[in-house]
Design a protein around this motif. Structure first.
Motif, PDB file in Angstrom:
ATOM      1  N   ILE A  11       0.843  -1.206   0.000  1.00  0.00           N
ATOM      2  CA  ILE A  11       0.000   0.000   0.000  1.00  0.00           C
ATOM      3  C   ILE A  11       0.875   1.251   0.000  1.00  0.00           C
ATOM      4  CG2 ILE A  11      -1.729   1.301   1.338  1.00  0.00           C
ATOM      5  CD1 ILE A  11      -2.818  -1.411   2.303  1.00  0.00           C
ATOM      6  N   GLY A  12       0.517   2.174  -0.887  1.00  0.00           N
ATOM      7  CA  GLY A  12       1.228   3.458  -0.924  1.00  0.00           C
ATOM      8  C   GLY A  12       2.473   3.407  -1.790  1.00  0.00           C
ATOM      9  N   THR A  14       3.015   4.977  -4.422  1.00  0.00           N
ATOM     10  CA  THR A  14       2.565   4.879  -5.816  1.00  0.00           C
ATOM     11  C   THR A  14       3.298   5.932  -6.656  1.00  0.00           C
ATOM     12  OG1 THR A  14       0.817   6.432  -5.256  1.00  0.00           O
ATOM     13  CG2 THR A  14       0.256   4.089  -5.196  1.00  0.00           C
ATOM     14  N   GLU A  35      -2.937   5.853  -7.740  1.00  0.00           N
ATOM     15  CA  GLU A  35      -3.493   5.133  -6.579  1.00  0.00           C
ATOM     16  C   GLU A  35      -4.194   3.833  -6.950  1.00  0.00           C
ATOM     17  OE1 GLU A  35      -3.136   5.963  -3.147  1.00  0.00           O
ATOM     18  OE2 GLU A  35      -1.525   6.938  -4.241  1.00  0.00           O
ATOM     19  N   ASN A  38      -2.622   0.402  -5.874  1.00  0.00           N
ATOM     20  CA  ASN A  38      -2.691  -0.212  -4.540  1.00  0.00           C
ATOM     21  C   ASN A  38      -3.314  -1.618  -4.657  1.00  0.00           C
ATOM     22  OD1 ASN A  38      -1.672   1.731  -2.553  1.00  0.00           O
ATOM     23  ND2 ASN A  38      -3.250   3.078  -3.391  1.00  0.00           N
ATOM     24  N   ASP A  45      -7.253   2.037   0.065  1.00  0.00           N
ATOM     25  CA  ASP A  45      -6.445   1.068   0.825  1.00  0.00           C
ATOM     26  C   ASP A  45      -5.669   1.789   1.926  1.00  0.00           C
ATOM     27  OD1 ASP A  45      -7.305  -0.827  -0.934  1.00  0.00           O
ATOM     28  OD2 ASP A  45      -5.330  -1.321  -1.738  1.00  0.00           O
ATOM     29  N   ARG A  46      -5.240   3.007   1.611  1.00  0.00           N
ATOM     30  CA  ARG A  46      -4.469   3.774   2.605  1.00  0.00           C
ATOM     31  C   ARG A  46      -5.350   4.051   3.822  1.00  0.00           C
ATOM     32  NH1 ARG A  46       0.226   6.752   0.183  1.00  0.00           N
ATOM     33  NH2 ARG A  46       0.048   6.676  -2.068  1.00  0.00           N
TER      34      ARG A  46
END
Ligand code: PMP
Length: 335
Positions: A11-12, A14, A35, A38, A45-46
């Motif tokens: 996650i993240g 990106t 994004e 993710n 998701d963040r």
């Protein structure tokens, strides 16, 4: 060896993608944060990870506990994946008006999905209030308890965007960013990113791209929560009340973006840049063009590419649906 130990580590971080046509059109550098890369396929998701981490830290979320949330879909997808990976269970409450593809995805992931009618936020049957009631019920009867994720008012949402999305944008542009713009669903993204960027440089212009029919455009302009003219088919954005997350957003300028204005960007990106994006990304890119015109040529503007277009194939890329709504249909989409 460079490995990710589990799905949370995907996650993240990106990439920032250069959007060629809109950059050429405006004389600015317009960058989209990808994004959709993710693991759950969206920016949310963040939020899901931020909310789970905060509830673990506060002790509210017990090992094996249940996470309940009301969602337009993407937060539910993120929460379900993370619950599976982290030893929790989840219940997702979603309005039935959301795309078939998001419902299918939640079923694929094995979500405990509760579809409810779409009503206004003031109605006690709104999906958010239904999630709250369900969470209370589960908390009483489940062995490991339950929490309500409360993405609209839980500040863990904006906090993770401040620490990750905003800081990533600052680092990836090496501080050479003049403007940021996106739409608000919970307001977590715009609040978190605006706080992070303004902390680095208060001169960075923050724009709100508000879909037709939502009330934040007028709120930013005049302080009145009056819905703007029209309506929008874009999912996950467009609100008529001030969430606790949005209350922290540091917005300088707002633009009302119609679906007619946003959709051609989605179609052109697919046809000419090989990028198939969801509707809220179209509102964001249209907003980035407006902010570029507002600031003038030579500036660098960042926006959010929230999710991928396959999540809305039956709507955004369906000529019959578009025709029924009186929306623009690209020639190449007509069989
Ligand atoms: N785009 C999509 C596709 C979403 O699902 C959401 C979240 N509801 C947003 C944009 C808005 O993000 P935020 O909740 O951070 O305002």
């Amino acid at each position: 060896m460079h490995t990710a130990s589990d799905v949370t580590q995907l996650i993240g971080n990106t990439p920032l993608l250069h959007l060629k046509q809109v950059s050429e059109k405006t004389g600015c550098t317009i960058l989209g944060k990808a994004e959709f890369l993710n693991p759950g396929g969206s920016v949310k998701d963040r939020t899901a990870l931020g909310i789970i981490r905060a509830a673990q830290a506060s002790g509210e979320l017990q090992p094996g506990g249940r996470i309940v949330e009301g969602t337009a879909g993407n937060t539910g997808i993120g929460l379900t994946l993370l619950a599976n990976a982290m030893g929790y269970t989840s219940t997702v409450v979603m309005p039935l008006t959301q795309s078939k593809e998001k419902i299918d995805t939640l079923e694929l992931l094995g979500a405990d999905l509760r579809l409810v009618g779409a009503t206004s936020y003031s109605d006690p049957n709104h999906y958010t209030h239904t999630a709250e009631k369900l969470a209370k019920k589960f908390a009483q009867r489940e062995e490991h308890g339950a929490i309500w994720a409360r993405q609209f008012d839980n500040l863990a949402n904006m906090d993770i965007h401040c620490r990750t999305t905003g800081e990533e944008i600052w680092a990836q542009t090496e501080g050479k960013v003049d403007g940021f713009i996106c739409a608000a669903g919970t307001g977590g993204t715009i609040a978190g990113v605006s706080v992070a960027l303004k902390e680095h440089n208060p001169g960075i212009a923050i724009g709100l791209a508000d879909p037709a029919g939502a009330a934040l455009y007028e709120y930013v302009r005049s302080g009145e929560l009056t819905p703007s003219e029209g309506s929008s088919i874009m999912e996950g954005i467009g609100i008529n009340h001030i969430t606790d997350n949005f209350a922290h957003a540091q917005v300088d300028v707002a633009f009302r973006i119609s679906d007619e204005e946003a959709l051609p960007y989605i179609f052109d990106l697919l046809k000419h840049e090989g990028l198939c994006l969801g509707g809220s990304a179209g509102i964001n890119i249209a907003g980035a063009v407006r902010l570029a015109e507002h600031l003038g040529p030579g500036h660098t503007i960042v926006t959010i590419l929230c999710d991928y277009g396959n999540r809305y194939q039956s709507k955004l890329f369906n000529p019959v649906f578009l025709e029924n709504k009186g929306l623009p249909i690209p020639e190449w989409l007509v069989i």
